[in-house]
Scaffold this active site. Structure first.
Site, short mmCIF file in Angstrom:
data_model
loop_
_atom_site.label_atom_id
_atom_site.label_comp_id
_atom_site.label_asym_id
_atom_site.label_seq_id
_atom_site.Cartn_x
_atom_site.Cartn_y
_atom_site.Cartn_z
N ALA A 107 0.96 -1.17 -0.04
CA ALA A 107 0.06 -0.22 0.14
C ALA A 107 0.82 1.30 0.27
O ALA A 107 2.12 1.07 0.42
CB ALA A 107 -0.88 0.09 1.25
N LYS A 108 0.28 2.32 -0.32
CA LYS A 108 1.05 3.67 -0.11
C LYS A 108 -0.18 4.73 -0.03
O LYS A 108 -0.94 4.73 -0.64
CB LYS A 108 2.01 4.11 -1.40
CG LYS A 108 3.10 4.94 -1.14
CD LYS A 108 4.33 3.98 -0.41
CE LYS A 108 5.45 4.99 -0.10
NZ LYS A 108 6.59 4.02 0.25
#
Ligand code: NAD
Length: 418
Positions: A107-108
């Site tokens: 994720a980011k």
């Protein structure tokens, strides 16, 4: 997700995936399933500035896949943040976690803001509002954030506090990279940079380069400064470093402690007296044994890839080498590339340790953390080199292929719902 392809970082991540999928012979029907981000959330963040004015910032979170566990990845504050870049970084996190055998998807997150232009109070309000907007989508078993460019331990402390207020009790496992006093892990702050130095030093030994090898580091933030200090500890000579203001070069070797003190005081390496000014562009092409890009993505390009003069390219930053530059580096076998998803994985590995410690409320000594970290990094490096030798491929394709294959295997065995 064709609409994201206008973003060069996302296009680069997709091109890397497509080439690796071709190498791995992944069935066509599976490719889009593995490549496309699972969830993308964009929020607007109205925040009161110190002046009384209200400004609306844009924030994103991209969760790339949920096949192997919760998603995991940093939160970036930078003026150039946009959804496509965040999606690219999320995808790279997926392959990085899978390569290191961590039970996470990638994720980011990001907020389009220049943190240097804002007061501590404004940054706190942005962080709390962002966290509160994200509450339906995050959780210790759903999605766990960590620091990245422009964010730090303090940011994570505000996030944990905001989330914990909503839940009604302290939830340290909602973020990693927080201060040790509230459930952070010993060694997390240094982990990415020290991991970069550990791997670069392993490569120095493998190539039989001198112990006092010359090192150049682009970026002197969390990753760059600890990588430089780590290399110096191994006996190397750090001859050049830079930040957004430009670079400083001293062929005799820089006094890193004095430089740290200067940066702590001035928030920049600008004006450091014990070396010559050099631009970021020039710095990257100076002769050295180890070159560590540890700032932005896409800094090794078609223009400078044939000019860099290092023996080891240790990618501390995410995505520092463009596809075109990679093609040039493949023609330069004298350069030993430690690809980003391996080289900077020390950060997420110790984040995983932090999460495990928080879930168990049982904390480990620093020696235990670094012993475990170096064992995983050493093992992962060996895995990548073995894969590269076996198939006669470059290190990046080797690393990506191991990570991507693991996600494909997970999706295949779990099957398709409904
Ligand atoms: P940071 O904000 O602590 O430091 C960034 C550094 O890069 C600063 O010195 C800044 O001045 C410099 N910089 C910014 N723009 C620049 C430019 N255009 N040219 C030259 N220098 C520039 O960030 P960080 O956490 O050290 O992250 C650096 C890189 O490492 C990013 O690519 C990030 O995604 C990656 N990374 C970070 C971690 C982590 O644990 N922090 C983990 C894995 C990867």
């Amino acid at each position: 997700m064709k609409h994201l392809l206008h973003n060069p970082a996302y296009k680069m991540a997709c091109d890397q995936f497509d080439a690796t999928a071709e190498f791995l012979n992944i069935p066509e029907t599976m490719r889009e399933r593995v490549k496309a981000p699972k969830r993308m959330v964009t929020v607007s963040l109205p925040v009161r500035l110190d002046s009384g004015e209200v400004k609306v910032f844009e924030g994103h979170r991209v969760q790339h896949h949920l096949t192997l566990g919760p998603t995991k990845g940093g939160l970036r504050y930078h003026q150039s943040v946009e959804l496509g870049e965040v999606a690219a970084l999320a995808m790279w996190m997926s392959w990085k976690c899978a390569l290191a055998d961590l039970p996470y998807g990638g994720a980011k997150g990001g907020v389009t803001i220049d943190p240097r232009q804002h007061s501590i109070g404004e940054l706190e309000r942005v962080t709390r509002r962002y966290t509160s907007e994200m509450i339906p989508f995050i959780g210790p078993q759903t999605d766990v954030m960590a620091p990245d460019m422009g964010t730090n331990e303090q940011t994570m402390a505000w996030m944990m506090d905001t989330y914990s207020h909503q839940i009604g009790h302290a939830v340290p496992s909602i973020v990693t990279g927080k201060p040790v006093s509230i459930g952070g892990s010993l060694g997390r702050k240094e982990a990415t940079g020290r991991g970069v130095a550990f791997l670069a030093n392993r490569a120095v030994d493998m190539l039989k380069l001198p112990n006092d090898s010359r090192v150049i580091v682009q970026g002197f933030g969390n990753v760059g400064s600890y990588a430089a200090a780590g290399m110096a500890k191994f006996g190397a000579r750090v001859i050049g470093v830079s930040d957004v203001s430009g670079g400083i070069f001293n062929a005799k070797g820089l006094d890193l402690q004095a430089l740290q003190d200067h940066v702590a005081l001035n928030r920049s390496i600008k004006g450091f007296p014990e070396g010559d000014y050099i631009s970021n562009e020039e710095l990257l092409i100076q002769p050295c044994e180890v070159l560590i890009p540890a700032a932005m993505d896409r800094v090794i390009t078609a223009e400078n890839a044939s000019k860099i003069q290092c023996r080891i390219l240790a990618e501390g930053a995410n995505g520092p080498t463009t596809i075109e530059a990679d093609a040039i580096l493949k023609q330069r076998p004298e350069i030993f590339v430690i690809p980003d998803i391996l080289c900077n994985s020390g950060g997420v590995i110790v984040s995983y340790f932090e999460w495990v410690q928080d879930l168990q409320s049982f904390f480990w000594a620093e020696t235990e953390i670094f012993d475990k970290l170096y064992r995983i990094l050493g093992h992962t490096l060996d895995k990548v080199l073995k894969q590269a030798r076996k198939h006669n491929i470059d290190h990046r394709t080797a690393a990506l292929s191991i990570g991507i294959q693991k996600v494909v295997d997970g999706k295949t065995i779990r099957g398709l719902f409904p």
